[in-house]
Design a protein around this motif. Structure first.
Motif, PDB file in Angstrom:
ATOM      1  N   ALA A  40       0.835  -1.202   0.000  1.00  0.00           N
ATOM      2  CA  ALA A  40       0.000   0.000   0.000  1.00  0.00           C
ATOM      3  C   ALA A  40       0.867   1.248   0.000  1.00  0.00           C
ATOM      4  O   ALA A  40       0.594   2.216  -0.735  1.00  0.00           O
ATOM      5  N   GLN A  41       1.924   1.248   0.791  1.00  0.00           N
ATOM      6  CA  GLN A  41       2.777   2.436   0.859  1.00  0.00           C
ATOM      7  C   GLN A  41       3.554   2.676  -0.428  1.00  0.00           C
ATOM      8  O   GLN A  41       3.686   3.813  -0.877  1.00  0.00           O
ATOM      9  N   THR A  42       4.056   1.607  -1.022  1.00  0.00           N
ATOM     10  CA  THR A  42       4.828   1.825  -2.252  1.00  0.00           C
ATOM     11  C   THR A  42       3.924   2.268  -3.399  1.00  0.00           C
ATOM     12  O   THR A  42       4.329   3.075  -4.238  1.00  0.00           O
ATOM     13  N   ALA A  43       2.682   1.774  -3.426  1.00  0.00           N
ATOM     14  CA  ALA A  43       1.736   2.236  -4.446  1.00  0.00           C
ATOM     15  C   ALA A  43       1.412   3.711  -4.234  1.00  0.00           C
ATOM     16  O   ALA A  43       1.389   4.506  -5.187  1.00  0.00           O
ATOM     17  N   GLU A  44       1.177   4.084  -2.989  1.00  0.00           N
ATOM     18  CA  GLU A  44       0.839   5.468  -2.643  1.00  0.00           C
ATOM     19  C   GLU A  44       2.010   6.411  -2.921  1.00  0.00           C
ATOM     20  O   GLU A  44       1.840   7.486  -3.500  1.00  0.00           O
ATOM     21  N   GLU A  45       3.202   6.028  -2.484  1.00  0.00           N
ATOM     22  CA  GLU A  45       4.361   6.913  -2.561  1.00  0.00           C
ATOM     23  C   GLU A  45       4.950   7.023  -3.960  1.00  0.00           C
ATOM     24  O   GLU A  45       5.522   8.059  -4.300  1.00  0.00           O
ATOM     25  N   THR A  78      -0.723 -13.347  17.890  1.00  0.00           N
ATOM     26  CA  THR A  78      -1.680 -13.030  16.827  1.00  0.00           C
ATOM     27  C   THR A  78      -0.941 -12.653  15.546  1.00  0.00           C
ATOM     28  O   THR A  78       0.248 -12.320  15.570  1.00  0.00           O
ATOM     29  N   LYS A  79      -1.658 -12.708  14.465  1.00  0.00           N
ATOM     30  CA  LYS A  79      -1.079 -12.377  13.157  1.00  0.00           C
ATOM     31  C   LYS A  79      -0.695 -10.903  13.120  1.00  0.00           C
ATOM     32  O   LYS A  79      -1.447 -10.034  13.578  1.00  0.00           O
ATOM     33  N   ILE A  80       0.497 -10.626  12.582  1.00  0.00           N
ATOM     34  CA  ILE A  80       0.926  -9.237  12.432  1.00  0.00           C
ATOM     35  C   ILE A  80       0.233  -8.665  11.204  1.00  0.00           C
ATOM     36  O   ILE A  80       0.566  -9.020  10.070  1.00  0.00           O
ATOM     37  N   ALA A  81      -0.732  -7.807  11.435  1.00  0.00           N
ATOM     38  CA  ALA A  81      -1.625  -7.348  10.373  1.00  0.00           C
ATOM     39  C   ALA A  81      -1.257  -5.949   9.894  1.00  0.00           C
ATOM     40  O   ALA A  81      -1.099  -5.020  10.691  1.00  0.00           O
ATOM     41  N   GLY A  82      -1.140  -5.809   8.583  1.00  0.00           N
ATOM     42  CA  GLY A  82      -0.821  -4.523   7.997  1.00  0.00           C
ATOM     43  C   GLY A  82      -1.875  -3.468   8.270  1.00  0.00           C
ATOM     44  O   GLY A  82      -1.561  -2.286   8.450  1.00  0.00           O
ATOM     45  N   TRP A  83      -3.135  -3.863   8.298  1.00  0.00           N
ATOM     46  CA  TRP A  83      -4.230  -2.917   8.529  1.00  0.00           C
ATOM     47  C   TRP A  83      -4.060  -2.208   9.863  1.00  0.00           C
ATOM     48  O   TRP A  83      -4.207  -0.979   9.955  1.00  0.00           O
ATOM     49  N   HIS A 139      -5.486   2.580   4.032  1.00  0.00           N
ATOM     50  CA  HIS A 139      -6.581   1.635   4.288  1.00  0.00           C
ATOM     51  C   HIS A 139      -7.448   1.467   3.043  1.00  0.00           C
ATOM     52  O   HIS A 139      -7.904   0.351   2.739  1.00  0.00           O
ATOM     53  N   ALA A 140      -7.671   2.560   2.319  1.00  0.00           N
ATOM     54  CA  ALA A 140      -8.480   2.473   1.098  1.00  0.00           C
ATOM     55  C   ALA A 140      -7.785   1.598   0.057  1.00  0.00           C
ATOM     56  O   ALA A 140      -8.429   0.772  -0.613  1.00  0.00           O
ATOM     57  N   LEU A 141      -6.472   1.750  -0.064  1.00  0.00           N
ATOM     58  CA  LEU A 141      -5.710   0.915  -0.992  1.00  0.00           C
ATOM     59  C   LEU A 141      -5.776  -0.553  -0.594  1.00  0.00           C
ATOM     60  O   LEU A 141      -5.952  -1.438  -1.441  1.00  0.00           O
ATOM     61  N   MET A 142      -5.629  -0.824   0.688  1.00  0.00           N
ATOM     62  CA  MET A 142      -5.680  -2.205   1.171  1.00  0.00           C
ATOM     63  C   MET A 142      -7.043  -2.835   0.910  1.00  0.00           C
ATOM     64  O   MET A 142      -7.141  -3.975   0.460  1.00  0.00           O
ATOM     65  N   ASN A 161      -7.966  -3.122  -3.063  1.00  0.00           N
ATOM     66  CA  ASN A 161      -7.147  -4.104  -3.775  1.00  0.00           C
ATOM     67  C   ASN A 161      -6.986  -5.417  -3.020  1.00  0.00           C
ATOM     68  O   ASN A 161      -6.187  -6.265  -3.426  1.00  0.00           O
ATOM     69  N   MET A 162      -7.734  -5.562  -1.934  1.00  0.00           N
ATOM     70  CA  MET A 162      -7.733  -6.795  -1.132  1.00  0.00           C
ATOM     71  C   MET A 162      -6.306  -7.228  -0.754  1.00  0.00           C
ATOM     72  O   MET A 162      -5.925  -8.384  -0.904  1.00  0.00           O
ATOM     73  N   LEU A 163      -5.544  -6.264  -0.269  1.00  0.00           N
ATOM     74  CA  LEU A 163      -4.141  -6.526   0.029  1.00  0.00           C
ATOM     75  C   LEU A 163      -3.930  -7.325   1.312  1.00  0.00           C
ATOM     76  O   LEU A 163      -2.853  -7.899   1.511  1.00  0.00           O
ATOM     77  N   MET A 164      -4.918  -7.367   2.184  1.00  0.00           N
ATOM     78  CA  MET A 164      -4.744  -8.080   3.446  1.00  0.00           C
ATOM     79  C   MET A 164      -4.352  -9.540   3.215  1.00  0.00           C
ATOM     80  O   MET A 164      -3.619 -10.137   4.005  1.00  0.00           O
TER      81      MET A 164
END
Length: 333
Positions: A193-198, A276-281, A302-305, A308-311
């Motif tokens: 998400a960050q690389t797409a945004e940046e 617990t799972k380390i979650a990007g969200w 969050h909108a990108l995630m 694009n169903m990045l989770m």
């Protein structure tokens, strides 16, 4: 006949040497003086192949042949081939990304960035496991080997837990804990998400001119000067890199060391403690200081995630196949 065979043998030797040089340059970390920290020793004995491509069609054929497809992903296959693009070609910005549908542009970008992110995580995980082993030895009352002690001290300096190696007390529990908070992986969903945004899906000037995928600043001579510099920020540049992988490695080191991202590291450590799972969200919520946009920036991640169903990418892993260097050639490279 002998001369022909000798020539063919010589070409094979030259090809191997070129490949060795290329993989060495490509897989080197962002700081050459930190050879044992974040090194690519995990790739040392893996076969290396070069794939030169002039068009998106050629790249698509290779990707499909490796079953790295939307259909495979939808079927629950999370194995990702070791495809490492060595440079972002100008034609991606100037032509290709404008001619293909948006959904295709996103798919290409994520499929090429994914392996880089997973490999950068792989390097960090290798270092983390070594540190865990060394710290376990210390806690058991045993003395680590000289090389292990050196590795821990080098890591402490590289991850800015200490300024100098001679200042490091390897028995300091606080230092050990802080080191493990910093030497840790990042969820692919967040990084994608960050690389797409940046980078504007890899089309920004900085991405094309310097493989800069995260808009990180530098005040050194090495970098790209923004066309519009704001005086309150001084004479800063956007850090540039020889390869996209180096950009990813540098970004992860920044997240894992900079004071602004202490809350991300604390949240990640808490997830580990809780099992617990380390979650990007969740970790994205801590990045209000990454951009001047603050909460708006987090909302965009969050909108990108979500869109694009990045989770689902947080479950992705690299396969055991060969390392394949994707080398753009021809017009527009």
């Amino acid at each position: 006949m002998k001369s022909i065979n000798a020539w063919r043998a010589w070409r094979r030797v030259v090809s191997v040497l070129i490949t060795m040089i290329t993989i060495g340059a490509f897989l080197t970390g962002c700081d050459t003086e930190e050879k044992s920290i974040g090194s690519s020793r995990v790739e040392a004995e893996r076969p290396v192949e070069r794939f030169e491509f002039e068009s998106g069609e050629q790249l698509e054929q290779l990707i499909n042949s490796l079953n790295y497809t939307p259909e495979a992903w939808q079927d629950g296959i999370r194995e990702v081939p070791r495809l490492y693009i060595t440079n972002i070609p100008k034609r991606w910005r100037d032509k290709t990304s404008k001619e293909i549908p948006v959904v295709t542009k996103k798919r290409v970008f994520f499929r090429l960035m994914g392996p880089l992110i997973l490999h950068a995580n792989e390097l960090i995980q290798a270092d983390r496991q070594q540190l865990e082993s060394i710290i376990k030895t210390i806690k058991s009352g045993k003395t680590p080997s000289p090389s292990e002690q050196s590795f821990l001290k080098e890591s402490a300096v590289a991850y800015k837990v200490a300024e100098k190696e001679e200042d490091v007390d390897i028995t300091d529990r606080g230092l050990q804990d802080e080191l493990l908070r910093r030497v840790d992986t990042l969820p692919p969903s967040l990084v994608l998400a960050q690389t797409a945004e940046e980078s504007g899906w890899g089309t920004s000037r900085f991405a094309v001119e310097g493989n800069a995928l995260f808009g990180m600043w530098t005040w050194s001579d090495k970098g790209i000067t923004p066309k519009e510099q704001r005086s309150e920020h001084g004479d800063h540049k956007i850090a540039s890199y020889e390869t996209p992988l180096q950009s990813v490695i540098a970004y992860m080191r920044n997240i894992n060391t900079h004071p602004s991202y202490k809350s991300l590291r604390a949240g990640r450590a808490e997830m580990r403690r809780a099992g617990t799972k380390i979650a990007g969200w969740e970790l994205a919520k801590t990045l209000t200081k990454y951009s001047e946009r603050g909460q708006e920036y987090v909302d965009s991640l969050h909108a990108l995630m979500k869109t694009n169903m990045l989770m689902e990418t947080d479950d992705a892993y690299l396969g055991d196949g060969p390392t394949i260097l994707l080398i753009p050639v021809g017009e527009g490279t």
